[in-house]
Design a protein around this motif. Structure first.
Motif, short mmCIF file in Angstrom:
data_model
loop_
_atom_site.label_atom_id
_atom_site.label_comp_id
_atom_site.label_asym_id
_atom_site.label_seq_id
_atom_site.Cartn_x
_atom_site.Cartn_y
_atom_site.Cartn_z
N GLY A 104 0.80 -1.21 0.00
CA GLY A 104 0.00 0.00 0.00
C GLY A 104 0.84 1.26 0.00
O GLY A 104 1.94 1.29 -0.56
N LYS A 105 0.34 2.30 0.67
CA LYS A 105 0.95 3.63 0.62
C LYS A 105 2.01 3.79 1.70
O LYS A 105 1.70 3.81 2.88
N THR A 106 3.27 3.91 1.30
CA THR A 106 4.35 4.07 2.27
C THR A 106 4.46 5.53 2.76
O THR A 106 5.21 5.81 3.68
N GLU A 107 3.71 6.41 2.13
CA GLU A 107 3.63 7.81 2.59
C GLU A 107 2.18 8.27 2.48
O GLU A 107 1.47 7.91 1.55
N GLY A 108 1.74 9.07 3.45
CA GLY A 108 0.39 9.62 3.41
C GLY A 108 -0.71 8.59 3.57
O GLY A 108 -1.82 8.77 3.08
N ALA A 109 -0.42 7.50 4.28
CA ALA A 109 -1.43 6.46 4.50
C ALA A 109 -2.49 6.94 5.50
O ALA A 109 -2.20 7.69 6.42
N ALA A 110 -3.71 6.46 5.30
CA ALA A 110 -4.81 6.82 6.21
C ALA A 110 -4.84 5.93 7.44
O ALA A 110 -5.36 6.31 8.49
N ILE A 111 -4.27 4.73 7.33
CA ILE A 111 -4.25 3.75 8.41
C ILE A 111 -3.05 2.85 8.19
O ILE A 111 -2.66 2.58 7.05
N ILE A 112 -2.43 2.42 9.28
CA ILE A 112 -1.29 1.51 9.21
C ILE A 112 -1.57 0.28 10.08
O ILE A 112 -1.96 0.42 11.24
N VAL A 113 -1.41 -0.91 9.50
CA VAL A 113 -1.57 -2.16 10.25
C VAL A 113 -0.28 -2.96 10.14
O VAL A 113 0.25 -3.15 9.04
N LEU A 114 0.24 -3.41 11.28
CA LEU A 114 1.41 -4.28 11.31
C LEU A 114 0.98 -5.67 11.78
O LEU A 114 0.12 -5.79 12.65
N TYR A 115 1.61 -6.69 11.20
CA TYR A 115 1.43 -8.05 11.70
C TYR A 115 2.78 -8.56 12.18
O TYR A 115 3.77 -8.55 11.43
N LEU A 116 2.84 -9.02 13.44
CA LEU A 116 4.06 -9.55 14.03
C LEU A 116 3.90 -11.05 14.21
O LEU A 116 3.04 -11.51 14.96
N HIS A 117 4.73 -11.81 13.51
CA HIS A 117 4.61 -13.26 13.47
C HIS A 117 5.03 -13.91 14.80
O HIS A 117 5.63 -13.27 15.65
#
Length: 296
Positions: A104-117
């Motif tokens: 997705g958008k690496t700049e100006g994103a509306a939301i950020i989701v991380l998944y940690l395995h």
């Protein structure tokens, strides 16, 4: 002149109110294959709807859903076109180099989701389109379709070094997308990092939601910066999880509500589900949309 001034002031006020309303709007993620990823029937619920038991069945939810059980989901559950906005990247930080996949958008994103395995996993697990019933493909598409960013990083351990690298990754992308709400999903042992991030003064003051998927508990959360900010927490747990006991995770969930009756937390128990079930079954869109309405 007076009429023109009044008209000008009215226009300024209307514009200000419009901007204020726009800023105050909560992002709502658009649907993506919602019918295929809808939760199965509810068997019971409690805690004013915060606790739910769902009718999970391996025969239906794995064997019928997957072309090759646990290895490749049927094609209708995925849209691999999202790979066009997927990048395998390396970020150099003071805590070390962080290899990660960004969708997705690496700049100006509306939301950020991380998944940690969890133990034995890697950044590749969180972007595999075909395992876990296609659920990682769904979160990738949800982020790409909604102007968001999805991150799946590698990290060296589940201790302080791993937490420092994940925190550095969050800091980097938070600065690139200052308006984004940030949600961290942790699978299995990855939950150790979720709780460490919550306990950090800086990161615990920055993240906006935690998702614990077949994971563990940490009583120190109740005194953490994230808890004090009322960061929403979602728990998904299989009732037959032999790695992390469902009863202990349920008890921890209830300890949060015991400390604050109105705390934004939800628990979904997948009846007969095992350790990996929540990663396969979590309704990303429903959970994140709820979190977006509660996020500090």
């Amino acid at each position: 002149m007076a009429f023109r001034l009044r008209s000008f002031l009215t226009l300024v006020t209307a514009t200000a109110l419009s901007l204020s309303a726009a800023e105050g709007q909560t992002l709502t993620l658009k649907p993506f294959k919602d019918d295929l990823f809808a939760y199965p029937a509810t068997l019971s619920s409690g805690d004013n709807g915060a606790y739910t038991v769902l009718d999970y069945r391996e025969m239906r939810d794995i064997n019928q859903r997957d072309e090759v059980p646990e290895r490749r989901v049927h094609a209708q559950y995925t849209d691999p076109g999202v790979r066009k906005v997927q990048q395998d990247l390396m970020l150099k930080t003071d805590a070390g180099d962080v290899r990660h996949v960004a969708v997705g958008k690496t700049e100006g994103a509306a939301i950020i989701v991380l998944y940690l395995h969890g133990q034995g996993g890697s950044r590749k697990q969180g972007v595999d389109d075909f395992t876990f019933g296609g659920n990682f493909n769904r979160i990738k598409n949800l982020m790409a379709d909604n102007g968001g960013l999805y991150l799946s990083p590698d990290f060296p351990d589940f201790g302080d070094k791993g937490a420092a690298q994940v925190a550095a990754l969050i800091d980097h992308y938070a600065e690139k997308s200052p308006g984004a709400k940030i949600f961290v999903a942790c699978g299995s042992m990855g939950g150790m990092l979720c709780w460490k991030l919550a306990a950090s003064k800086e990161t615990g003051g920055r993240i906006n939601g935690l998702l614990l998927l077949g994971s563990l508990w940490d009583e120190t959360f109740l005194t953490s910066p994230a808890f004090k900010r009322r960061v929403p927490v979602f728990f998904g747990q299989g009732s037959h999880d032999v790695v992390f006991d469902v009863a202990k995770q349920e008890a921890f969930f209830h300890s949060i509500l015991a400390k604050s009756k109105t705390y934004p937390t939800r628990f979904v128990r997948f009846e007969t589900g095992t350790h990996g079930t929540p990663i396969r079954m979590v309704d990303w869109r429903g959970t994140l949309n709820w979190m977006l309405t509660k996020a500090p």
